[in-house]
Scaffold this active site. Sequence first.
Site, PDB file in Angstrom:
ATOM      1  N   GLU A   1       0.840  -1.194   0.000  1.00  0.00           N
ATOM      2  CA  GLU A   1       0.000   0.000   0.000  1.00  0.00           C
ATOM      3  C   GLU A   1       0.880   1.250   0.000  1.00  0.00           C
ATOM      4  OE1 GLU A   1      -4.059  -1.640   1.911  1.00  0.00           O
ATOM      5  OE2 GLU A   1      -2.616  -0.975   3.386  1.00  0.00           O
TER       6      GLU A   1
ATOM      7  N   CYS B   1       3.722   8.415   1.057  1.00  0.00           N
ATOM      8  CA  CYS B   1       4.231   7.507   2.084  1.00  0.00           C
ATOM      9  C   CYS B   1       4.355   6.135   1.407  1.00  0.00           C
ATOM     10  CB  CYS B   1       3.234   7.478   3.241  1.00  0.00           C
ATOM     11  SG  CYS B   1       3.670   6.319   4.525  1.00  0.00           S
TER      12      CYS B   1
ATOM     13  N   CYS C   1       6.559  -6.865   7.201  1.00  0.00           N
ATOM     14  CA  CYS C   1       7.731  -6.397   7.949  1.00  0.00           C
ATOM     15  C   CYS C   1       8.139  -7.475   8.953  1.00  0.00           C
ATOM     16  CB  CYS C   1       7.406  -5.098   8.683  1.00  0.00           C
ATOM     17  SG  CYS C   1       8.830  -4.401   9.556  1.00  0.00           S
TER      18      CYS C   1
ATOM     19  N   CYS D   1       6.868  -5.231  15.634  1.00  0.00           N
ATOM     20  CA  CYS D   1       6.513  -4.308  16.723  1.00  0.00           C
ATOM     21  C   CYS D   1       5.090  -4.646  17.188  1.00  0.00           C
ATOM     22  CB  CYS D   1       6.587  -2.861  16.248  1.00  0.00           C
ATOM     23  SG  CYS D   1       8.233  -2.422  15.669  1.00  0.00           S
TER      24      CYS D   1
ATOM     25  N   CYS E   1       1.791  -2.641  15.749  1.00  0.00           N
ATOM     26  CA  CYS E   1       1.705  -2.271  14.329  1.00  0.00           C
ATOM     27  C   CYS E   1       1.024  -3.350  13.487  1.00  0.00           C
ATOM     28  CB  CYS E   1       3.128  -2.013  13.824  1.00  0.00           C
ATOM     29  SG  CYS E   1       3.246  -1.750  12.048  1.00  0.00           S
TER      30      CYS E   1
ATOM     31  N   CYS F   1      -0.760   5.729  10.008  1.00  0.00           N
ATOM     32  CA  CYS F   1       0.475   5.073  10.449  1.00  0.00           C
ATOM     33  C   CYS F   1       0.165   3.753  11.133  1.00  0.00           C
ATOM     34  CB  CYS F   1       1.177   5.946  11.481  1.00  0.00           C
ATOM     35  SG  CYS F   1       2.208   7.164  10.751  1.00  0.00           S
TER      36      CYS F   1
END
Length: 349
Positions: free
Chosen positions: A90, A104, A111, A115, A118, A331
């Site tokens: 995205e 962005c 990933c 974390c 997230c 975010c």
Amino acid sequence: MCKKISITGLLPEEISSQLDIKPSFRGVQIFEWLSKGIDSFDEMTNLSQALRQQLSEKAQLRCCKVSKILEDSDGTVKLQITLDDSLAVETVLLKDRENRKTACVSCQVGCAMNCAFCQTGKLGIARSLRPEEIVEQFFLLEKHSGPLDNIVFMGMGEPMMNLENVRKAIAILTDKRGRNLSERRITLSTSGVIKGIYDLADNGPLIRLAVSLTTADEKLRENLMPIAKTNPLAELRNAIDYYAKKTGRRVTLEAALLGNTNTSEQSAKNMINFARGIDVNVNLIPWNPVEGLPFKEPSNNECRRFVEWLEKAGLNVTLRTRRGREIGGACGQLGKTLYKKNSDSKKLS
Ligand code: SAH
Ligand code: SF4
């Protein structure tokens, strides 16, 4: 994988050599066209018909395609982009109050850093993106939204874990013969990969750096961000100091504010101590909800108090407004709509 040569991942000299195009200035002409976001080789009107034919036989103009466009009522736009192996990432357009437009972009499918707060981290990692896949996100977004002012590597993935390809994409986007984006308008956000920070400081490009500190409480940081176990705060602080001094660029410390977790007065004191004596500003992001994660949004009061503590200590602080949440484009929310079907198994890999 593209079977043909992916031309958007090449600099002018590489276009000439890899596609055997002579004379070499033609490589520059082709590169210029690519940076305008053209959709077909036939739009390259200053090239001969024969050369355009040669290009379409050997080269692939795009290896990414937009599969969905989502628009938030606050002006945020999210493109879902399908890659040539059917994976997807995205890319988000953010507009600020002055109407400046920022892309962005993602640098990995998922990933690996995991974390705890997230959405992208929940997916795990499938693979890193190639330079052309990063560059094309930017061009596809410009095609949709007009010229963009800035680019931030704050989409899916950890840019320091794909630094060579991120570098190549930046080299293409900043090349004066093409899109000519200024390095000052590019920000890379890392979860705190110390080795990568030194590498970037020593070897460039001279872009802006943001570090996702989240909290300066060592134990809590280790719990929230597994990377903190091998990249401790004192060494991270030294690396940030090195980057700011070596490049002359102020570094941004980012912190996702998690309700009742990292917003206490003690957390503020720890952050103040961390930031003292290094050239940084602080960017606070109220946590955007992610389904299934055990955190809660901070209240407005909680955010305000935290900002005040930092400001009283003389820090330069911005509290980010919540944007793009209707479309899962804020975010830490990226990836959910892409891999919803996978969400039972949770991981991409
Ligand atoms: N991987 C890089 C860049 C992408 S994440 C990094 O971690 O820095 C971009 C920012 O979003 C980071 O500062 C991250 O801490 C923050 N973030 C992640 N999940 C979030 C969430 N759910 N709400 C608000 N911010 C979040
Ligand atoms: Fe990866 Fe950044 Fe999300 Fe952490 S916050 S899991 S590093 S994308």
